[in-house]
Design an enzyme around this catalytic site. Structure first.
Site, PDB file in Angstrom:
ATOM      1  N   HIS A  17      -2.910  46.596   4.441  1.00  0.00           N
ATOM      2  CA  HIS A  17      -1.770  47.216   5.137  1.00  0.00           C
ATOM      3  C   HIS A  17      -2.258  47.961   6.387  1.00  0.00           C
ATOM      4  O   HIS A  17      -1.656  47.873   7.457  1.00  0.00           O
ATOM      5  CB  HIS A  17      -1.060  48.242   4.234  1.00  0.00           C
ATOM      6  CG  HIS A  17      -0.418  47.671   3.004  1.00  0.00           C
ATOM      7  ND1 HIS A  17      -0.645  48.158   1.747  1.00  0.00           N
ATOM      8  CD2 HIS A  17       0.472  46.652   2.853  1.00  0.00           C
ATOM      9  CE1 HIS A  17       0.075  47.480   0.869  1.00  0.00           C
ATOM     10  NE2 HIS A  17       0.766  46.564   1.508  1.00  0.00           N
ATOM     11  N   LYS A  41      12.907  49.404  -9.887  1.00  0.00           N
ATOM     12  CA  LYS A  41      11.535  48.875  -9.895  1.00  0.00           C
ATOM     13  C   LYS A  41      10.546  49.959 -10.305  1.00  0.00           C
ATOM     14  O   LYS A  41      10.501  51.024  -9.696  1.00  0.00           O
ATOM     15  CB  LYS A  41      11.205  48.374  -8.479  1.00  0.00           C
ATOM     16  CG  LYS A  41      10.099  47.346  -8.423  1.00  0.00           C
ATOM     17  CD  LYS A  41      10.039  46.713  -7.036  1.00  0.00           C
ATOM     18  CE  LYS A  41       8.640  46.254  -6.688  1.00  0.00           C
ATOM     19  NZ  LYS A  41       8.528  45.801  -5.297  1.00  0.00           N
ATOM     20  N   ARG A  90      -0.285  36.624   4.257  1.00  0.00           N
ATOM     21  CA  ARG A  90      -1.614  36.318   3.717  1.00  0.00           C
ATOM     22  C   ARG A  90      -1.791  34.857   3.388  1.00  0.00           C
ATOM     23  O   ARG A  90      -2.885  34.323   3.428  1.00  0.00           O
ATOM     24  CB  ARG A  90      -1.863  37.129   2.430  1.00  0.00           C
ATOM     25  CG  ARG A  90      -2.111  38.585   2.674  1.00  0.00           C
ATOM     26  CD  ARG A  90      -1.916  39.388   1.432  1.00  0.00           C
ATOM     27  NE  ARG A  90      -0.505  39.386   1.060  1.00  0.00           N
ATOM     28  CZ  ARG A  90       0.027  40.131   0.114  1.00  0.00           C
ATOM     29  NH1 ARG A  90      -0.743  40.911  -0.612  1.00  0.00           N
ATOM     30  NH2 ARG A  90       1.317  40.097  -0.132  1.00  0.00           N
ATOM     31  N   SER A 128      -1.564  44.910  -3.297  1.00  0.00           N
ATOM     32  CA  SER A 128      -1.363  46.122  -4.101  1.00  0.00           C
ATOM     33  C   SER A 128      -1.382  45.766  -5.591  1.00  0.00           C
ATOM     34  O   SER A 128      -1.856  46.547  -6.418  1.00  0.00           O
ATOM     35  CB  SER A 128      -0.032  46.783  -3.744  1.00  0.00           C
ATOM     36  OG  SER A 128      -0.046  47.238  -2.421  1.00  0.00           O
TER      37      SER A 128
HETATM   38  P1  ADP Z   1       6.605  44.533  -0.625  1.00  0.00           P
HETATM   39  O1  ADP Z   1       6.850  45.259  -1.906  1.00  0.00           O
HETATM   40  O2  ADP Z   1       7.723  44.630   0.386  1.00  0.00           O
HETATM   41  O3  ADP Z   1       6.039  43.144  -0.728  1.00  0.00           O
HETATM   42  P2  ADP Z   1       3.958  45.486  -0.027  1.00  0.00           P
HETATM   43  O4  ADP Z   1       3.663  46.941  -0.030  1.00  0.00           O
HETATM   44  O5  ADP Z   1       3.364  44.689  -1.113  1.00  0.00           O
HETATM   45  O6  ADP Z   1       5.506  45.423   0.056  1.00  0.00           O
HETATM   46  O7  ADP Z   1       3.544  44.833   1.376  1.00  0.00           O
HETATM   47  C1  ADP Z   1       4.127  45.223   2.591  1.00  0.00           C
HETATM   48  C2  ADP Z   1       3.765  44.211   3.666  1.00  0.00           C
HETATM   49  O8  ADP Z   1       2.356  44.182   3.844  1.00  0.00           O
HETATM   50  C3  ADP Z   1       4.168  42.772   3.364  1.00  0.00           C
HETATM   51  O9  ADP Z   1       4.578  42.144   4.572  1.00  0.00           O
HETATM   52  C4  ADP Z   1       2.898  42.138   2.870  1.00  0.00           C
HETATM   53  O10 ADP Z   1       2.884  40.748   3.092  1.00  0.00           O
HETATM   54  C5  ADP Z   1       1.884  42.851   3.753  1.00  0.00           C
HETATM   55  N1  ADP Z   1       0.551  42.867   3.161  1.00  0.00           N
HETATM   56  C6  ADP Z   1       0.203  43.284   1.929  1.00  0.00           C
HETATM   57  N2  ADP Z   1      -1.129  43.162   1.728  1.00  0.00           N
HETATM   58  C7  ADP Z   1      -1.639  42.648   2.884  1.00  0.00           C
HETATM   59  C8  ADP Z   1      -2.947  42.256   3.309  1.00  0.00           C
HETATM   60  N3  ADP Z   1      -4.007  42.356   2.486  1.00  0.00           N
HETATM   61  N4  ADP Z   1      -3.105  41.760   4.555  1.00  0.00           N
HETATM   62  C9  ADP Z   1      -2.023  41.637   5.371  1.00  0.00           C
HETATM   63  N5  ADP Z   1      -0.764  41.962   5.027  1.00  0.00           N
HETATM   64  C10 ADP Z   1      -0.564  42.467   3.800  1.00  0.00           C
END
Ligand code: ADP
Length: 154
Positions: A17, A41, A90, A128
């Site tokens: 992120h 959630k 990703r 995450s």
């Molecule tokens: P959500 O619950 O909306 O999926 P996340 O917190 O999991 O939210 O992710 C938020 C954003 O960050 C999403 O667009 C996700 O694809 C992106 N993201 C998560 N991990 C990575 C990573 N390792 N590299 C690039 N983008 C990421």
């Protein structure tokens, strides 16, 4: 003012992120990292903890603001007058999912454009979900977290 929203659960916020924010920084005047709150959630870390971490990571960055919202992301963007959404991609399954959401958001949100950044290879395996599994299993998640985020493993 080019304002963008980076929405997510950030449960927890990872270096993947963080890299997306760093790379989006030159494109916008302000980036609002917005934690989406969904009472249905279940998260590992509560909202206060996630906001506290984000505020700490970006405390010296005047271009980044941290907020949270309930309801539709598109409505939140319209409310704070943000015309851009930032999302990270990703792999192909991120793409399939994000494509649909982006198309819906451009209908639901007024003039809302999603900007996609492709994950760098060294971060594309980080999610995450995986980080939560490491933490739950008592492992060391620090290689996947910004230095300012310290998770206590009990
Ligand atoms: P959500 O619950 O909306 O999926 P996340 O917190 O999991 O939210 O992710 C938020 C954003 O960050 C999403 O667009 C996700 O694809 C992106 N993201 C998560 N991990 C990575 C990573 N390792 N590299 C690039 N983008 C990421």
């Amino acid at each position: 003012m080019k304002r963008a929203v980076f929405p997510g659960s950030f449960d927890p916020f990872t270096i993947g992120h963080y890299d997306i924010i760093q790379r989006a920084m030159p494109l916008f005047d302000e980036i609002v990292i917005a934690v989406g709150v969904n009472s249905q959630k279940k998260t590992l870390f509560d909202l206060d903890q996630r906001l506290q971490w984000l505020n700490k990571v970006f405390e010296s960055n005047s271009k980044v603001r941290v907020d949270h919202f309930e309801g539709l992301t598109a409505h939140y963007c319209n409310k704070i007058d943000a015309r851009y959404l930032i999302r990270g991609l990703r792999n192909a399954s991120d793409f399939d999912y994000e494509k649909t959401i982006s198309q819906l958001n451009s209908i639901v949100g007024k003039e809302l454009e999603t900007v996609f950044l492709i994950a760098l290879p060294q971060y594309s395996h980080i999610s995450s979900t995986i980080v939560r599994e490491i933490i739950k299993g008592g492992g060391d998640a620090s290689p996947f977290l910004p230095d300012t985020i310290q998770v206590n493993i009990n």
